[in-house]
Design a protein around this motif. Structure first.
Motif, mmCIF file in Angstrom:
data_model
loop_
_atom_site.group_PDB
_atom_site.id
_atom_site.type_symbol
_atom_site.label_atom_id
_atom_site.label_comp_id
_atom_site.label_asym_id
_atom_site.label_seq_id
_atom_site.Cartn_x
_atom_site.Cartn_y
_atom_site.Cartn_z
ATOM 1 N N TRP A 141 -6.977 2.822 -1.544
ATOM 2 C CA TRP A 141 -6.277 3.330 -0.363
ATOM 3 C C TRP A 141 -6.135 4.854 -0.426
ATOM 4 N N THR A 142 -5.680 5.384 -1.572
ATOM 5 C CA THR A 142 -5.470 6.830 -1.630
ATOM 6 C C THR A 142 -6.797 7.602 -1.666
ATOM 7 N N ARG A 143 -7.816 7.019 -2.313
ATOM 8 C CA ARG A 143 -9.074 7.774 -2.435
ATOM 9 C C ARG A 143 -10.021 7.583 -1.250
ATOM 10 N N ARG A 163 -4.561 0.007 -4.431
ATOM 11 C CA ARG A 163 -3.795 1.214 -4.073
ATOM 12 C C ARG A 163 -4.633 2.474 -4.303
ATOM 13 N N ALA A 164 -5.446 2.455 -5.360
ATOM 14 C CA ALA A 164 -6.323 3.613 -5.606
ATOM 15 C C ALA A 164 -7.399 3.706 -4.525
ATOM 16 N N ASP A 175 -3.401 -2.282 -8.512
ATOM 17 C CA ASP A 175 -3.618 -0.848 -8.782
ATOM 18 C C ASP A 175 -4.946 -0.384 -8.198
ATOM 19 N N GLN A 211 -6.944 6.433 3.096
ATOM 20 C CA GLN A 211 -6.184 7.530 3.724
ATOM 21 C C GLN A 211 -7.084 8.680 4.182
ATOM 22 N N PHE A 242 0.827 -1.216 0.000
ATOM 23 C CA PHE A 242 0.000 0.000 0.000
ATOM 24 C C PHE A 242 0.858 1.262 0.000
ATOM 25 N N GLY A 243 2.114 1.131 0.399
ATOM 26 C CA GLY A 243 3.026 2.275 0.404
ATOM 27 C C GLY A 243 3.311 2.766 1.804
ATOM 28 N N TRP A 289 -5.709 -2.163 6.330
ATOM 29 C CA TRP A 289 -6.048 -1.255 5.242
ATOM 30 C C TRP A 289 -7.473 -1.538 4.765
#
Ligand code: ZN
Length: 590
Positions: free
Chosen positions: A418-420, A415-416, A412, A423, A223-224, A288
């Motif tokens: 997660w960011t949208r 991860r998207a 992908d 987080q 996830f970063g 997450w």
């Protein structure tokens, strides 16, 4: 409210032999028309109304040295008479359920989830909480320590004393273990991790922490960095026989068999240890996916009623897909071991007749009354959104990879998400994962999702696997088939039917759940001998079955059907180079 700590709790195991915690709750500004207190009816992560209030005993209240009347106004709600000043509520909690969902207390340890022990003063939902965790009285408990992801206030790390939570939501999302536990530590991507093990065991802690660190670092990097917590706690209860896990924002409660844990001098990872690592991987991935990337319906949770969502296929299915995928990608499983586990999941899904009756969206929505309230008919009527959800995640991942020539994948999409959503803590509306996958890949995925999520036909896995150079097959297909009675037996020595599968040999002949099978063709059987005996007949054979239904002896003429052969996944070494490239990308996560 301007107090630093608007809700002050004190919790103490007051009588370990009687499994009783004593809880005191103080607030300075009770509601003028009478303060209301409530206990959650369910715990997030386990979607069933459990009515934890059943274990709340002897509730009383005081204000300014005077008793205040407390009245029960529904199954999990108490209301105090109006009181002018600070109000103290006092009660006991009975704790004798050894699961990850509730609370357990005896002379060997104490464990609780906040949902079982902390009443919420209504109106204080966002108020900060202070918890004074006290040891049981007596010399026998002098070596007890405390493990929790809660932040310490005045308590020393692992010590008794004051802890704090930003609000009630964090408080009940931070289970607590007390006892003379084993403590191991490691850091993952710079974040301290505790492994707290309760119960008798001889685990190789070095091996365990090394492997757990590998898993944690894999998921954090997936996830970063940075990790979404600054400390993480694994609360592990090791028993003779047990399995379970429940995810929390910065911790998890795990129940395992002590034999699942690795022993010193073991170099190979046993299957049971690999399963334990899979559980660790699963609950950690939830940090997450579901603890931060959440269905819109869970923001906020309604802790007193069912919270309906059609998305559990994603929050449990995608997590189940990535638990073992994370292990193979980080080298803790071989490709062969990974594909073997995946093939078992496929077999399990394909052997469940309920998959033809219910979609995963329906199963998710009705989890409260069906999946979590399993009975004799569940396999015939309910699809498991964990296992079928795993296959949907897999099918989606392989679809994205093959149709975009390896440009995009489910990685992908996660991860998207997660960011949208994760987080910024923005709930995921129904349909958002589907549109995000389409947006990222540029593909029309509507027909795929329509059938996978709302339909009941089987996923086109054979074709999808072929595109990445893996063969899905039934090795026994075409061989002289074995016979099956089409039942699952209950645990125990007797051959007692737990489930009679739809249209199986047994159900067609009139056998039912609860029947105790005594003899096949005049030969006595038990739970061990039944299956080998049935398999010794060729399909199509007629056998005479005697069974008790309740206390009545009954006779059945059974025509044996062929068993559904299990699935296997094999790596095609001579696949096309582009298929091999996709497979390598998929299994390495590169
Ligand atoms: Zn889960």
């Amino acid at each position: 409210m301007n107090q630093t700590h608007a809700i002050r709790y004190t919790i103490q195991p007051c009588n370990p032999y009687a499994h009783l915690f004593e809880v005191r709750l103080e607030i300075d500004a009770p509601a003028p028309d009478g303060q209301v207190f409530q206990l959650p009816a369910w715990i997030p992560g386990s979607y069933m109304i459990r009515d934890f209030a059943r274990n709340i005993i002897a509730v009383s209240a005081r204000s300014n040295g005077q008793p205040v009347t407390v009245e029960k106004i529904d199954k999990h709600t108490w209301k105090c008479a109006p009181a002018a000043g600070p109000l103290t509520l006092h009660y006991e909690v009975y704790a004798w359920d050894l699961s990850v969902r509730t609370a357990h207390l005896d002379q060997t340890h104490a464990f609780y989830n906040g949902t079982s022990v902390f009443l919420l003063p209504r109106g204080y939902e966002t108020a900060p909480c202070l918890v004074d965790i006290q040891p049981p009285a007596g010399e026998a408990y002098l070596d007890w320590r405390v493990a929790t992801a809660l932040k310490t206030e005045s308590a020393p790390l692992y010590g008794f004393g004051q802890y704090r939570a930003a609000n009630y939501d964090e408080l009940i999302d931070s289970p607590v273990e007390m006892g003379a536990f084993t403590l191991a530590q490691f850091t993952a991507c710079g974040v301290p991790h505790d492994v707290v093990i309760t119960g008798r065991q001889r685990a190789d802690l070095e091996r365990l922490t090394r492997d757990m660190k590998t898993i944690c670092e894999h998921h954090i990097r997936f996830f970063g960095e940075p990790a979404p917590f600054d400390r993480y706690v694994f609360l592990v209860m090791a028993v003779g026989q047990g399995y379970g896990g429940l995810e929390h924002r910065a911790s998890t409660a795990l129940l395992c068999s002590r034999d699942d844990l690795p022993l010193a001098h073991e170099t190979e990872a046993r299957e049971s240890y690999r399963n334990f690592l899979g559980l660790v991987s699963h609950e950690y991935f939830h940090s997450w996916n579901v603890k931060r990337i959440k269905p819109e319906a869970f923001l906020p949770y309604d802790l007193f009623n069912e919270n309906y969502t059609r998305q559990l296929w994603a929050f449990e299915g995608i997590t189940s897909y990535y638990d073992d995928l994370g292990l193979v990608r980080s080298g803790l499983l071989t490709t062969g071991q990974y594909l073997e586990g995946l093939a078992k999941t496929i077999t399990r899904v394909m052997q469940g007749p309920g998959r033809l009756k219910q979609s995963v969206a329906e199963s998710s929505f009705d989890a409260w009354i069906k999946f979590y309230k399993a009975d004799e008919n569940t396999p015939n009527a309910v699809v498991n959104y964990y296992t079928k959800g795993t296959l949907i995640a897999l099918a989606l991942d392989l679809t994205l990879r093959t149709r975009t020539q390896g440009q995009h994948s489910l990685d992908d999409v996660m991860r998207a998400l997660w960011t949208r959503h994760g987080q910024p803590l923005v709930g995921v509306p129904e349909g958002a994962i589907e549109s995000l996958a389409a947006e990222i890949s540029g593909l029309d995925l509507a027909p795929f999702f329509q059938e996978a999520l709302y339909g009941t036909t089987d996923l086109p896995l054979t074709t999808l696997f072929a595109a990445v150079g893996v063969r899905l097959h039934q090795p026994d297909a075409g061989q002289p088939a074995k016979s099956a009675l089409g039942v699952a037996l209950a645990a125990g020595a007797e051959a007692k039917v737990q489930h009679a599968y739809s249209d199986g040999s047994a159900q067609r002949a009139g056998l039912s759940a609860g029947d105790e099978i005594l003899a096949i063709d005049g030969m006595r059987v038990n739970s061990k001998s039944l299956t080998p005996l049935i398999e010794s007949y060729p399909p199509g054979s007629h056998v005479e079955v005697y069974a008790f239904r309740r206390d009545e002896l009954m006779r059945f003429d059974v025509t044996l059907q062929p068993a559904i052969p299990g699935y296997q996944l094999t790596v095609e070494t001579d696949a096309l180079p582009e298929a091999i490239a996709l497979r390598t990308q998929w299994l390495s996560g590169a």
